[in-house]
Design an enzyme around this catalytic site. Structure first.
Site, PDB file in Angstrom:
ATOM      1  CE1 TYR A 153      75.420 115.004  23.271  1.00 24.15           C
ATOM      2  CE2 TYR A 153      76.108 115.858  21.217  1.00 24.15           C
ATOM      3  CZ  TYR A 153      75.694 116.248  22.610  1.00 24.15           C
ATOM      4  OH  TYR A 153      75.538 117.648  23.023  1.00 24.15           O
ATOM      5  CE  LYS A 157      72.188 116.702  23.413  1.00 22.86           C
ATOM      6  NZ  LYS A 157      71.575 117.231  24.639  1.00 22.86           N
TER       7      LYS A 157
END
Ligand code: NAD
Length: 253
Positions: A153, A157
């Site tokens: 993640y 991102k």
């Protein structure tokens, strides 16, 4: 005058959490809003609750064809596109790099990275035809700094952070602004599940997650939606390429 009067916006991931809060706030500030999401039941219900300014289109951001079709229909329906908010996202597995499988990596990147790419790709021609517009990407504090959880993640991102800067550099000549917001932990369905499973439940989870944050509370979806509203509006007409933390001071410490 409402802050988005006369504007038409697409919000991805609008069935839930911050996407839904963004769509609600946009409509309250005078925009016509196309809610899109892979969860059609919740999306249609959200649009119905928001009212006449809102309409739902089913879109899976992993599927380029579904985006291209829906964005064409949305522009035909509302007549133009001024604002795109890329909010759809998933958090993926909580593992360090040496334990993540290729399939886990690919599943997360298909939504959080490729989804932003497909969505932007098929919105930009409509924004150029409109003579300009604003794109706001939901990244995360995890797209700015590292820590000891959710490795894929973080990397995904981080890609959204850079997609924002690159598209801002590339599309300024069309008067298209591109910015991103970087929330710390916000109480949405994505986080409620994690908090419920934490020992001591939500209160203990909130204490732990905000121990290194200046403002010692979890965010609410509307805290972030107000930042997105500013970046979407003409108030930010000279603001592009900004990665804006909306994080209770998490990245200040
Ligand atoms: N909640 C947080 O603490 C937090 C913090 C920083 C960043 N974010 C980011 O903010 C965004 C919104 O998060 P949230 O907490 O509101 O999440 P949420 O789970 O409440 O909402 C995410 C929405 O995205 C939709 N979605 C998932 N996969 C999709 C797909 N393939 N195609 C279309 N829609 C899809 C879901 O159906 C859901 O409606 C995400 O990008 C998330 O990574 C969240």
């Amino acid at each position: 005058m409402p802050r988005l009067a006369g504007k038409t916006a697409i919000v991805t991931g609008a069935s839930s959490g911050m996407g839904r809060a963004t769509a609600e706030l946009f409509a309250a500030e005078g925009a016509q809003v196309a809610l899109t999401d892979v969860d059609a039941g919740k999306g249609a219900a959200a649009a119905a609750e928001i009212g006449a300014a809102a309409r739902f289109w089913p879109v899976d951001v992993r599927d380029e064809g579904s985006i291209e079709r829906a964005y064409g229909e949305i522009v035909a329906y509302f007549g133009k596109l001024d604002v795109l908010v890329n909010c759809a996202g998933v958090i993926g597995v909580d593992k360090p790099t040496h334990e993540v499988t290729e399939a886990e990596w690919d599943q997360l990147f298909a939504v959080d990275v490729k989804g932003v790419f497909f969505s932007t790709k098929h919105a930009v021609p409509h924004l150029i035809a409109n003579g300009g517009g604003s794109i706001v990407n939901y990244s995360s504090i995890y797209g700015l700094v590292g820590n000891d959880e959710f490795t894929p993640y973080h990397v995904a991102k981080g890609a959204v952070t850079m997609q924002t800067k690159q598209d801002a550099a590339m599309y300024g000549k069309y008067d298209i602004r591109v910015n991103s917001v970087h929330p710390s932990t916000v109480l949405t369905p994505l986080v409620e599940g994690i908090a419920a499973a934490y020992e001591g439940g939500l209160p203990a989870y909130e204490r732990m997650m905000t121990a290194n944050q200046s403002l010692r509370r979890l965010g609410r979806p509307v805290d972030v939606a107000y930042a997105v509203l500013y970046l979407a509006s003409d108030e930010a007409s000279w603001v592009t390429g900004v990665n804006l933390p909306v994080d209770g001071g998490y990245t200040a410490r």
